[in-house]
Structure formats: C-alpha cells, structure tokens
Enzyme design. Structure first.
Site, short mmCIF file in Angstrom:
data_model
loop_
_atom_site.label_atom_id
_atom_site.label_comp_id
_atom_site.label_asym_id
_atom_site.label_seq_id
_atom_site.Cartn_x
_atom_site.Cartn_y
_atom_site.Cartn_z
N PRO A 61 -6.92 0.40 18.00
CA PRO A 61 -6.54 -0.14 16.68
C PRO A 61 -6.37 0.91 15.59
O PRO A 61 -5.85 0.58 14.53
CB PRO A 61 -7.69 -1.10 16.35
CG PRO A 61 -8.84 -0.62 17.16
CD PRO A 61 -8.28 -0.02 18.40
N TYR A 97 -9.89 5.64 6.44
CA TYR A 97 -10.38 6.04 7.76
C TYR A 97 -11.41 7.14 7.55
O TYR A 97 -11.09 8.18 6.96
CB TYR A 97 -9.23 6.58 8.62
CG TYR A 97 -8.18 5.54 8.98
CD1 TYR A 97 -8.23 4.86 10.20
CD2 TYR A 97 -7.14 5.22 8.11
CE1 TYR A 97 -7.27 3.91 10.54
CE2 TYR A 97 -6.17 4.27 8.43
CZ TYR A 97 -6.25 3.61 9.65
OH TYR A 97 -5.31 2.67 9.99
N LYS A 101 -1.27 -0.32 14.97
CA LYS A 101 0.08 -0.40 15.55
C LYS A 101 0.32 -1.62 16.44
O LYS A 101 1.47 -1.93 16.77
CB LYS A 101 0.37 0.88 16.36
CG LYS A 101 0.46 2.13 15.50
CD LYS A 101 1.56 2.00 14.49
CE LYS A 101 1.64 3.13 13.50
NZ LYS A 101 2.35 2.77 12.28
N HIS A 139 0.84 -1.21 0.00
CA HIS A 139 0.00 0.00 0.00
C HIS A 139 0.87 1.25 0.00
O HIS A 139 1.61 1.49 0.95
CB HIS A 139 -0.91 0.01 1.23
CG HIS A 139 -2.13 -0.84 1.05
ND1 HIS A 139 -3.28 -0.66 1.77
CD2 HIS A 139 -2.39 -1.87 0.20
CE1 HIS A 139 -4.19 -1.54 1.39
NE2 HIS A 139 -3.66 -2.29 0.45
N TYR A 181 2.52 6.52 10.09
CA TYR A 181 1.79 5.35 9.57
C TYR A 181 2.76 4.24 9.14
O TYR A 181 2.52 3.06 9.44
CB TYR A 181 0.92 5.80 8.39
CG TYR A 181 -0.04 4.74 7.88
CD1 TYR A 181 -1.09 4.28 8.68
CD2 TYR A 181 0.09 4.22 6.60
CE1 TYR A 181 -1.96 3.31 8.21
CE2 TYR A 181 -0.79 3.26 6.12
CZ TYR A 181 -1.82 2.81 6.94
OH TYR A 181 -2.69 1.85 6.46
C1 PHB Z 1 -7.52 -4.11 9.73
O1 PHB Z 1 -7.30 -4.36 8.54
O2 PHB Z 1 -8.05 -4.94 10.48
C2 PHB Z 1 -7.14 -2.78 10.27
C3 PHB Z 1 -6.59 -1.84 9.42
C4 PHB Z 1 -6.24 -0.60 9.93
C5 PHB Z 1 -6.47 -0.32 11.25
C6 PHB Z 1 -7.02 -1.27 12.10
C7 PHB Z 1 -7.36 -2.51 11.60
O3 PHB Z 1 -6.15 0.89 11.74
#
Ligand code: PHB
Ligand code: APR
Length: 388
Positions: free
Chosen positions: A292, A200, A296, A72, A384
């Site tokens: 989450p 997000y 991280k 990504h 990130y």
């Molecule tokens: C996930 O793919 O489960 C995932 C991705 C990004 C996050 C949290 C979980 O910030």
C-alpha cells in the site's frame, strides 16, 4: 441468460467496467459473491490519481468527489527531525485527490440501477467454463438455484482471492511475487488529520503513515510484525506509537480518539503476468497486488479498466481487436512501474532489520539526497501522481 460481457466481482474494477460498458450500450452483467452492504463496508485506501478521477468524470459520477474530495498538492516524507514536504503540484502540474474507495464504490453502486448496470449480489459458487474458446459461460448459485450465463468475454475483477485467475491453467499463467516481512496496522478515527497532506514516516521503531478520508476523519498506519495480533494494540498504544514514529513535527498536532476500525494487513507484491487467456481478461487485484505504500492499488485497478473498457467497446462496435490484443501489454507496463514505486517507497521508509546497519544508513543517505534534490523530489512526485 446471455450477456456480451460477464464481469466477476463488484469491487471498484468490476463496477467501473460495468458502468463504462453500460454507458456504451454494451450488455454486461456483474456477479458478486458478497451482499452489497458487505462490499460497501470494506475500508481501503483513497488517494486518487488524475486518471482515476477522469474515469469517474467520464461516467458523470464525480459530483460528490468534486465536492467532498480533498485536493492534495503536497506529500511529505519524514525521518525523525527531517521533514521533506514535496510540492507535487509545483513539480508536476498535477495533484492527487483524497476520496475513499468506499465512497467511490457507493457512488458506483447508487448509480448502477439508473444506468442499467445489472449486478447480481450473493452469487455463490461462481465457476468459469470454456474460457479457451469464443463462447465462454459462467455458472453460479443464487438462493439454492443453479444459473448459467453465456457470453462473449469474461472479465475477472474478483480480487486476489477470486476464482477467475484460478481458472487459467497453471501451464498458461505466470506470476512474480515478493512478500515483505511485516504488515500494516491501520486505524480509522473520527478526528481531524494531523497534517494537510499524506505523511510517510521512517523511524527506527518502524514505518508510520498519517492519512485521512476527510477533514474530520483520519486514517493512520503502523508497521508491525506479520505475526502481530490486533488485541495487543489498544487505541492508546497506537496513538502513543504514532506520536513517536511521526516525530515532533506532527506529534503535537495528532488528535486522538476512539477507533472506528482497526485491522492488520500483510504487505506483498504480486503480479500475474497473464492478464488475458482466451476469452478471459483479468483486471485489478485479481491480477496484481501492490504494497500500500504509495496508494497505487485502486489506481491500478482503475487504469486496467481504462485500457480494457475502450478495447471491448471497439470490439463490439467495429469488430476491432487491436485494443483487446494490446490490453495485457499496456496494463502490465503500468503495473510494473507502479509496483516499482510502491517497492521503492516501501524499501525507503520501512524498518528492514535483516538489512542491518548498512541498509538503514542507505535509507538515511537516500532521504538526505531527496531532501536536497529537486530532481529526486520530481521523480517521487511524478510517480506519486501516477505514470502512464
Ligand atoms: C490511506 O489513506 O489509506 C492510504 C494513503 C496512502 C497510502 C496508503 C493508504 O500510501
Ligand atoms: N465470485 C464473485 N465475486 C467474487 C468472488 C467470487 N468467487 N471472489 C471475490 N469476489 C468479489 C469480492 O467479494 C469483491 O467484492 O470480487 C470483488 C473484488 O473487489 P476488490 O478486492 O476490491 O478488487 P478490485 O475491484 O480489483 O479493486 C482493487 O481494492 O484491494 C483494493 O488496493 C486495492 O484499492 C484496490 C482495489
């Protein structure tokens, strides 16, 4: 029985450490409370920083990751009509790799026998003894029989609910915690993802996240009250709400389908600042939980092991104690930085009704700033992809 290092817990932290020590010829044993199949069935995140990928490469366990992992180069933030697609690779020269924690665990487990990583599953009543001194030991029960393993060090990789952290006397341990007033409802479905990157989304109804495990498996999340019950969320309601919160840009590209997993998890930050006590080290979720947002958790578990494994190897090979003495401070510096980023992204993107209209206006102003500033996007991008 004897082992130089006794590892409690066979999640990603314990398995990575077991492999790194075995690769260096150090005698280690892993004790896991659950059956192997149970450990493999847990659905967790899967956005890997370069440092995590590097550990798997060092172990020669990155073949499937290189083939099936998704690189990504972008991450997106969206706020109704606004879409901020942050060019992570262009801004930092690095990317993240999407590859599920379940797959990492499987790769580590499958390769354990050939590398000589000894894992004892279904080890009940694991208890740590004499951790203050230099001859600690662990007792456990298997098939009704009591066993004892003597070692030089014990490493607690047994997650937030494990026994290792509890073995540290209250007067010696110090922790900092913050509970967020909501949880995440997660859904896994065998449908193509709605975007090429992780998205997000901030919305007045609450936060939403669009992620994936592969080009044919999607993972989505919705912010819900902590008291919410999963029974109130049939699949159709989840898909409808995701379309609202992810906004017009993504609503049309969401493919719906039956869920293969659904669960609600609370959000918290927890940092246990005592990562070493005598002959006991803590690593991964046993020592810290991050919300989450930012993905991280697994990367912190991997970086703890990335600090601890060479330190233990130096100790056994050269009696060099510099690494093990520096472990706690090195690991905590990174834990705090990642916790800060997870907190920042949580505060920026979630609905906090108790922060009132002012709080919401601050979020909108911050998103407007991020949208217009390369410096702000670089800050998010470098957090990130992972800080050292
Ligand atoms: C996930 O793919 O489960 C995932 C991705 C990004 C996050 C949290 C979980 O910030
Ligand atoms: N005895 C033996 N094993 C135990 C005990 C115990 N008393 N208690 C817990 N365990 C085991 C659990 O069954 C689990 O398999 O320890 C393991 C801990 O694994 P994880 O919770 O996955 O923790 P860790 O390996 O540190 O990995 C961190 O997991 O929660 C995610 O976001 C987090 O992705 C990150 C990763």
């Amino acid at each position: 029985m004897k082992a130089e290092v006794i590892i409690v817990g066979a999640g990603p932290s314990g398995l990575m450490l077991g492999h790194l020590l075995a690769q260096a010829g150090i005698d280690a044993v892993i004790l896991e409370r659950q059956p192997a199949q149970y450990v493999l069935s847990r659905i967790r995140a899967g956005v890997l920083e370069q440092g995590t990928v590097d550990i798997l490469a060092q172990l020669n366990l990155d073949t499937r990751l290189q083939k099936e992992g998704l690189t990504h180069d972008f991450v997106s933030l969206t706020d109704r009509d606004r879409l901020i697609k942050i060019p992570v690779q262009e801004l930092t020269g690095k990317h993240v790799v999407v590859y599920g924690q379940t797959e990492i665990t499987k790769d580590l487990m499958d390769a354990a026998p050939s590398r000589g990583v000894q894992t004892i599953y279904e080890a009940a009543d694991v208890a740590l003894h004499d951790i203050e001194g230099t001859r600690p030991y662990v007792t456990y029960r298997k098939n009704g029989i009591e066993h004892r393993i003597d070692g030089r060090f014990i490493v607690g990789c047994d997650g937030y609910h494990g026994v290792s952290r509890q073995a540290i006397p209250a007067c010696a341990g110090s922790s900092v915690e913050s509970i967020y007033p909501f949880g995440w409802l997660g859904i896994l479905a065998d449908v193509p993802p709605c975007a090429d990157e992780v998205v997000y989304a901030s919305h007045d109804n609450g936060f939403a996240l669009a992620s994936m495990r592969s080009n044919s498996r999607s993972r989505y999340y919705l912010q819900v009250p902590t008291s919410e019950q999963i029974e109130h969320w049939p699949d159709d309601r989840i898909w409808d709400e995701l379309k609202i919160r992810l906004g017009a840009t993504f609503a049309t590209s969401i493919t719906t389908g039956p869920s293969i997993e659904k669960s609600i998890a609370p959000l918290r930050s927890f940092i246990f600042e005592t990562m070493r006590y005598g002959s006991l080290f803590l690593a991964g979720d046993a020592a810290h939980i991050v919300p989450p947002t930012g993905a991280k958790g697994l990367n912190l578990a991997a970086s703890d092991i990335g600090f601890l494994a060479p330190a233990l190897i130096a100790y056994f090979r050269e009696k060099n104690t510099i690494g093990i003495q520096a472990y706690e401070s090195k690991a905590l510096t990174r834990v705090w930085k990642s916790s800060r980023f997870a907190w920042y992204l949580t505060k920026l993107m979630h609905n906090f009704p108790e922060d009132g209209e002012f709080g919401r206006k601050m979020q909108i102003a911050e998103l407007s700033y991020v949208a217009s500033s390369r410096a702000a996007q670089t800050t998010i991008a470098e957090n990130y992809i992972g800080l050292l």
